[in-house]
Design an enzyme around this catalytic site. Structure first.
Site, PDB file in Angstrom:
ATOM      1  CD1 TRP A   1     -81.605 -37.650  28.899  1.00 46.75           C
ATOM      2  CD2 TRP A   1     -79.630 -38.485  29.425  1.00 46.75           C
ATOM      3  NE1 TRP A   1     -80.958 -36.625  29.598  1.00 46.75           N
ATOM      4  CE2 TRP A   1     -79.691 -36.929  30.169  1.00 46.75           C
ATOM      5  CE3 TRP A   1     -78.463 -38.897  29.958  1.00 46.75           C
ATOM      6  CZ2 TRP A   1     -78.973 -36.338  31.077  1.00 46.75           C
ATOM      7  CZ3 TRP A   1     -77.669 -38.316  30.996  1.00 46.75           C
ATOM      8  CH2 TRP A   1     -77.967 -37.150  31.423  1.00 46.75           C
ATOM      9  CG  ASP A   2     -85.278 -38.112  31.437  1.00 43.81           C
ATOM     10  OD1 ASP A   2     -84.370 -37.705  30.521  1.00 43.81           O
ATOM     11  OD2 ASP A   2     -85.916 -37.513  32.253  1.00 43.81           O
TER      12      ASP A   2
ATOM     13  CD  GLU B   1     -81.503 -30.044  27.920  1.00 45.60           C
ATOM     14  OE1 GLU B   1     -82.408 -29.286  28.475  1.00 45.60           O
ATOM     15  OE2 GLU B   1     -81.767 -31.153  27.424  1.00 45.60           O
TER      16      GLU B   1
ATOM     17  CE  LYS C   1     -82.544 -27.882  31.928  1.00 46.42           C
ATOM     18  NZ  LYS C   1     -83.142 -28.184  30.749  1.00 46.42           N
ATOM     19  CD  GLN C   2     -79.517 -31.892  33.034  1.00 40.56           C
ATOM     20  OE1 GLN C   2     -80.115 -30.947  32.236  1.00 40.56           O
ATOM     21  NE2 GLN C   2     -80.074 -32.947  33.058  1.00 40.56           N
TER      22      GLN C   2
END
Ligand code: BGC
Length: 769
Positions: A357-358, A488, A600-601
């Site tokens: 998906w980046d 994640e 995480k992000q």
């Protein structure tokens, strides 16, 4: 921060030979041209630690899956881009001793990646075990103009002896992927031929039948004059070479120019490959190294014209951003819709060169602003062409009626990932693909894709969301259960706010596109409805979900909740953790990570970034101030989103801190993993951090909006973008914003809430507010 590579605005420079750093430098100094790429391995033999890598875009292998505990729905095979023929090889022997930097003393070593002109240069003096000293200078590049061509100029000078110099240019196809699941080799030889001064090798993959043909030819000069020593040749399985012997005096300069063409059956008929490859290679040799190098510099000048960012007053930041832009332009050039952007580009094997998906969430904004429209359109087409596979994928998981779940990781449309919590649950990726279609239309104003392909993609994704959302009687709302959000470090959660948000947004946008088509392309719409067996009752269901979706929030804190139950977790801030725990993914057990509140992000913040227009600044600030201190940024994709939101809410110190973390991630080996390859997709995030963050660029109602802010460490910043045909150079410092239109197409802008039309070739100057 101590920088290993020398600071320079246009070059990456390594001074001194450091074998321990070699694999990192092999990633950093990688070369590519969208069609092929390679790590910066040495031309001559090297027995030290090295990860050899040459890759041809889209040439992959379905490697049999390795998995601990099999789950229904896992893919049988993982596609990975293959390490292919090593075409740079030139072995050197001096008075019968092989030149190997791991086995001699190395002086004056310097490696330079010239980003302005697109070549890699290396020079050193080596003292061999017999005391012979030689000076070596090499320069190589992969042509941006001639996709198949790579060229090397390799010069050797005996400094304190006279004697024998043996030069062995070769092609070696007996290579393997270091991430091969069962230590298999993936190539078979079809044919090869070698004679003095030229040779080729054609290989095919053991499965899927990709053929690649590599042709080499070369020329040798001594003190500037072409010489033609006798060339002995050697041929063994998947290997061909020539061997020439040159007698030299002290200070003679012997140069080998090696020209190579790499072609594949992706672009040419198999039975034509050898002839075509030879022709391309011979033409390169005929035109010569200097002509090719000039072409290369011209091609890069064009690239920089459209995509450069200039930061005045901060060389580390300048070098960082140029390195990111350089790598992005080396990775994807957008001519072929069958290609995509792996998280490591051509710089390493990790992530198998597959699509994530980046691409949609991070890379498309970069290519939209810095390349022609067709480049981003091809990225959209890539997914459209894989729609049938995405529908099949969803069917395997029990979905019906043309619902599509795009894979988490893919090469050809099939899922290549097998961790249930990601493969089956990280479904937000579907939303990013829908959003990319919107982003393209919003940025370019080109609505032709809506009827051409976007409506089909959007409908299939909406059908997925409509089936994946279920009605909760207790909440009297629609819910989406059992998911993994972008963060994640949480798996199998209920009602990830971001996922619920992007699901409903997709439904809304699909209805909007349907209405657009019904007003503007009614015939095409009825064709599409027929093809998709689309029932108007679907719109009723979608609207019902949109109106009744459940979004977790904490009323007291005034924030959106990442998922149900997030506030049950022990609330600790990253700043309260002893540094020895970081990164937690290398120090904590997985269950401990899952139970913790650490993120995480960007997750909720990712959603706020995408749908920023829906929220006032106070809401953005409350969410940012809550989530940022809990985020460990252990995905490279995270700090850029935090930079953008930090600038939005005026938290400029945080914005700058986050920016530095993203822009020099690989150059400073921030996550201690650059040896696996560079973080190519997050490099697009770095670009977003400057342009969307510090530049404040948005596009709304067909107008380009700017809201610049200059970090205090910078004197000025300027970036180039294309917008609706105009080429704009946008420059700002702490007092003035200047927008120079560099071509003759006029453009509509909105700056500090007032509208402007900038005519072709005109300059607009506005004081910074
Ligand atoms: C991130 C994902 C990303 C992947 C590839 C993971 O660490 O969590 O969001 O898609 O890396 O870059």
């Amino acid at each position: 921060m101590k920088h290993y590579y020398k600071l320079d605005e246009w070059n990456i420079i390594e001074q001194g030979f450091n074998a321990d750093n070699n694999e990192i430098s092999e990633s950093i100094f990688s070369l590519g041209n969208g069609y092929m790429g390679q790590r910066a391995n040495f031309e001559e033999d090297y027995s030290g630690t090295s990860l050899q890598g040459n890759y041809i875009a889209g040439v992959y292998y379905p490697d049999k899956t390795r998995v601990g505990w099999w789950k229904n729905g896992y893919p049988e095979y993982f596609a990975k881009v293959l390490n292919s023929t090593n075409w740079i090889g030139i072995n050197i022997k001096i008075n019968d001793i092989s030149l190997d930097l791991a086995k001699c003393s190395v002086k004056q070593f310097e490696r330079v990646l010239n980003m302005k002109q697109g070549y890699l240069q290396r020079s050193f003096v080596a003292v061999l075990s017999n005391g012979n000293e030689i000076e070596v200078n090499s320069k190589r590049f992969i042509s941006m103009k001639r996709g198949e061509i790579g060229t090397i100029k390799y010069s050797i000078k005996p400094l304190n002896f006279k004697g024998k110099l043996e030069i062995t240019p070769y092609l070696d196809g007996d290579v393997m992927n270091s991430d091969s699941n069962y230590d298999e080799k993936f190539w078979d030889e079809i044919s090869s031929e070698v004679k003095p001064y030229e040779g080729y090798m054609m290989l095919k993959t053991k499965k899927l039948d990709f053929h690649i043909c590599t042709y080499m030819t070369y020329e040798i000069t001594k003190n500037g004059e072409i010489i033609k020593p006798i060339a002995e040749f050697k041929q063994s399985e998947k290997y061909i070479s020539n061997n020439v012997l040159v007698h030299c005096n002290e200070n003679d300069e012997v140069v080998i120019y090696k020209y190579v063409a790499n072609t594949s059956s992706r672009y040419y008929e198999k039975d034509e490959l050898i002839g075509i490859t030879k022709k391309l290679c011979s033409k390169a040799k005929m035109d010569g190294f200097e002509t090719l190098l000039k072409e290369q510099a011209d091609a890069w000048e064009e690239k920089w014209k459209e995509s450069d960012i200039v930061i005045d007053g901060d060389i580390p930041a300048q070098q960082g951003i140029r390195f990111n832009i350089f790598q992005l332009n080396q990775t994807y050039t957008g001519e072929d819709y069958r290609l995509n952007i792996g998280p490591k580009g051509f710089t390493g094997e990790k992530y198998g060169g597959s699509t994530y998906w980046d691409t949609e969430a991070y890379c498309i904004p970069f290519y939209l602003s810095t390349s022609q429209e067709k480049v981003s359109k091809n990225l959209l087409l890539y997914r459209y062409k894989q729609l049938d596979k995405a529908i099949e994928n969803a069917e395997k998981l029990g979905f019906t009626n043309g619902a599509a779940l795009y894979p988490m990781v893919t090469m050809n449309g099939e899922e290549c990932h097998n961790e249930w919590e990601i493969t089956f649950e990280e479904i937000h990726r579907n939303g990013a693909i829908a959003y990319a279609n919107y982003n393209y239309v919003n940025y370019t104003g080109d609505k032709s894709c809506l009827g051409e392909f976007s409506f089909e993609v959007l409908t299939a994704i909406s059908r997925f969301w409509a089936q994946r959302a279920t009605f909760s009687k207790s909440k009297n709302k629609y819910v989406i259960l059992g998911v993994t959000g972008p963060n994640e470090y949480e798996n199998n959660v209920n009602n990830n706010w971001y996922t619920n948000k992007i699901a409903c947004w997709t439904l809304k946008y699909t209805i909007e596109v349907l209405n657009y088509l019904s007003q503007n392309e009614p015939e095409r719409l009825s064709e599409l409805k027929k093809k998709l067996n689309f029932k108007d009752s679907e719109i009723i269901t979608w609207n019902n979900i949109i109106e009744n979706m459940y979004y977790p929030c904490d009323e007291e804190l005034g924030i959106f909740l990442q998922q149900d139950g997030y506030m049950d977790k022990e609330q600790i801030l990253v700043s309260e953790l002893d540094k020895k725990h970081l990164p937690i993914n290398q120090n904590w057990s997985w269950d401990r990570i899952l139970r913790s509140c650490f993120i995480k992000q960007a997750d909720v913040l990712q959603g706020i970034y995408l749908f920023e227009g829906e929220y006032d600044t106070d809401t953005i600030k409350r969410n940012f101030d809550f989530y940022e201190p809990r985020t460990v940024h252990e995905s490279s994709l995270s700090p850029c989103i935090h930079t953008i939101l930090a600038t939005k809410i005026g938290n400029y110190d945080k914005a700058y801190e986050m920016y530095l973390r993203t822009s020099r991630l690989d150059l400073d080996n921030y996550n201690n993993d650059t040896k696996d390859g560079c973080h190519s997709t997050s490099m697009a995030g770095t670009w977003m951090a400057v342009v969307h963050g510090f530049g404040g660029l948005r596009v709304c109602d067909n107008k380009l909006i700017l809201n610049p802010f200059i970090p205090k460490h910078w004197r000025s910043c300027s970036f180039k973008i294309t917008f609706r045909g105009a080429l704009l150079n946008i420059k700002f410092n702490d007092s003035i914003l200047q927008i120079q239109n560099e071509n003759d197409i006029s453009v509509n802008l909105s700056i500090y809430n007032s509208d402007h039309t900038l005519n072709g070739n005109a300059l607009l100057e506005i004081p910074i507010q």
